[in-house]
Write an enzyme that holds these catalytic residues in place. Structure first.
Site, PDB file in Angstrom:
ATOM      1  N   GLY A 138       0.805  -1.213   0.000  1.00  0.00           N
ATOM      2  CA  GLY A 138       0.000   0.000   0.000  1.00  0.00           C
ATOM      3  C   GLY A 138       0.837   1.261   0.000  1.00  0.00           C
ATOM      4  N   PHE A 139       0.176   2.378   0.310  1.00  0.00           N
ATOM      5  CA  PHE A 139       0.843   3.677   0.308  1.00  0.00           C
ATOM      6  C   PHE A 139       1.490   3.974   1.658  1.00  0.00           C
ATOM      7  CE2 PHE A 139      -2.403   4.560  -3.039  1.00  0.00           C
ATOM      8  CZ  PHE A 139      -1.520   4.867  -4.065  1.00  0.00           C
TER       9      PHE A 139
ATOM     10  N   GLU B  76      -6.466  -8.120  -1.610  1.00  0.00           N
ATOM     11  CA  GLU B  76      -5.119  -8.075  -1.041  1.00  0.00           C
ATOM     12  C   GLU B  76      -5.221  -8.035   0.482  1.00  0.00           C
ATOM     13  OE1 GLU B  76      -2.812  -4.905  -2.702  1.00  0.00           O
ATOM     14  OE2 GLU B  76      -3.425  -5.370  -4.756  1.00  0.00           O
TER      15      GLU B  76
END
Length: 434
Positions: free
Chosen positions: A125-126, A392
């Site tokens: 992810g970020f 995910e």
């Protein structure tokens, strides 16, 4: 001119000598390839498993095959990506139900490789600003998103965009090995393995990561875009345009997803956790729901954050894109309740996803961002918008930068710790005609 014929015993002796010579030559060639691979890997990646990798054969598409009753899968060691997953549908047709590319070499050449069905690490992810604090020290890692203001899926040299070595490969299992030596600026070395195993009608995924030299953040995930019809959808006339071969008619149930992580217009976590009201575009917890009903549902009102009329998210591509927090009753076991149940009335295939991770990133395929051809076994044309859906499993998004969540023990791992994560996908097929 006379020709002397060799006796049959002598012919057999000569043939055996030729076979022995061929076998020795093949072994020498294999060992030479292994030695070259080992030297190359030690020089570029420092992995002691390169020699073993060269000994494991691939098929003609350069892929590694594992199989068990009712299921067959193929992988590439580029990112450890799942390239194919075959099941039989309710009509007895074998269908490939994941997005992918025809040849293993295509993954490295794919210009916009969106971590296509690969392992995601070190940090899924970020990460806002590409920064985090650990033990009173601030760290800056390489940024690769939002014009250099964020890190996405571990950076450009994330694990999904790296060559992994093979630790072992049997008929029903394959283990990928990676030594991440401070790639993208992450501290220390992460010694890791990823094992895929198939049992009858089931695919299991297991991560194991041990930090060495220094502690560091770890948040692993495995991407896989599913289309349970395998793009073989039919109607009464027997033909359906490729643009209609989407997951809109799939049904999705997320029994544990009563909450979601709020994100800003860039998809970065704000730190707030929101409820998903019954009947809203985020409600997959109360009952199984047709995915298209959410994709087609307009957002009633003006979004507080972007001041624009939205229908369900802030992904400019128009793909569904939401991270759910999985709420479980204590104590819990990953086998108690599935995190996701996906089914297709068309193919009769159903999938249940079980995991011990505590967040689920659900997003549909964005053809606008990543144009992708169908594989040769799936038909002609391009993968359409919403042509697949990915689940995910991961930890809470950007938990490193939200100390109020108290996720340090889940995201920062010391040298005396072993990070593990497990997921399993269980398939079933309704044998009745859809």
């Amino acid at each position: 001119m006379s020709v002397t014929r060799l006796s049959e015993p002598l012919q057999n002796i000569l043939l055996q000598d030729l076979r022995n010579f061929y076998d020795r030559a093949s072994r020498i060639a294999t060992l030479s390839v292994s030695a070259i691979a080992a030297i190359k890997s030690a020089w570029t990646r420092g992995s002691p498993f390169a020699a073993a990798t060269a000994l494991y054969p691939t098929n003609e598409e350069g892929k590694y095959v594992i199989q068990a009753e009712g299921i067959r899968m193929e992988f590439t060691n580029y990112g450890g990506a799942v390239t194919n997953l075959w099941l039989n549908n309710s009509r007895g047709e074998e269908v490939d139900i994941v997005l992918g590319l025809d040849h293993a070499r295509d993954y490295e050449d794919y210009p916009k490789n969106p971590y296509l069905n690969g392992a995601i690490g070190r940090y899924a992810g970020f990460m806002r600003g590409g920064r985090f604090d650990m033990d009173g020290e601030s760290y800056q890692v390489a940024t690769n998103a939002h014009n250099g203001s964020s890190t996405f899926n571990g950076g450009d040299r994330g694990w999904g965009r790296s060559i992994l070595d093979i630790g072992s490969h049997t008929e029903n299992s394959i283990t990928f090995v990676l030594f991440d030596r401070s790639w993208n600026g992450f501290p220390g070395t992460a010694a890791s393995c990823l094992t895929h195993t198939v049992t009858p009608y089931e695919w299991r995924v297991a991560f194991g990561v041990t930090p060495t030299k220094k502690p560091g953040p770890i948040n692993m995930s495995q991407q896989a875009f599913f289309n349970l019809d395998g793009f073989k959808k039919k109607n009464l006339t027997g033909s359906v345009p490729v643009s209609d071969k989407t997951v809109r008619d799939h049904k999705l149930h997320l029994p544990l997803s009563g909450l979601r992580f709020e994100t800003d217009a860039l998809g970065l976590s704000t730190g707030d956790i929101l409820g998903n009201p019954r009947g809203s575009e985020y409600d997959f917890w109360s009952a199984s729901r047709r995915i298209g009903d959410v994709l087609e549902k307009p957002y009633m009102g003006i979004c507080d954050r972007c001041q624009k009329r939205q229908y369900h998210n802030h992904n400019p591509s128009g793909a569904y894109d939401t991270i759910f927090q999985l709420g479980r009753s204590q104590p819990w076991n990953k086998e108690d309740v599935p995190a996701a149940i996906l089914s297709s009335p068309e193919s009769g295939i159903s999938m249940k996803l079980y995991s011990d991770q505590e967040a689920l990133h659900v997003h549909t395929w964005s053809q606008k961002e990543f144009p992708l051809k169908l594989k040769k076994g799936q038909g002609q044309g391009m993968v359409p918008q919403h042509g697949g859906i990915s689940f995910e499993m991961q930890d809470w998004p950007d938990g490193l930068n939200h100390p109020e969540w108290r996720r340090e023990s889940k995201t920062i791992w010391g040298m005396d710790g072993l990070y593990t994560a497990f997921s399993s996908y269980r398939f079933s097929v309704d044998k009745t005609e859809p």
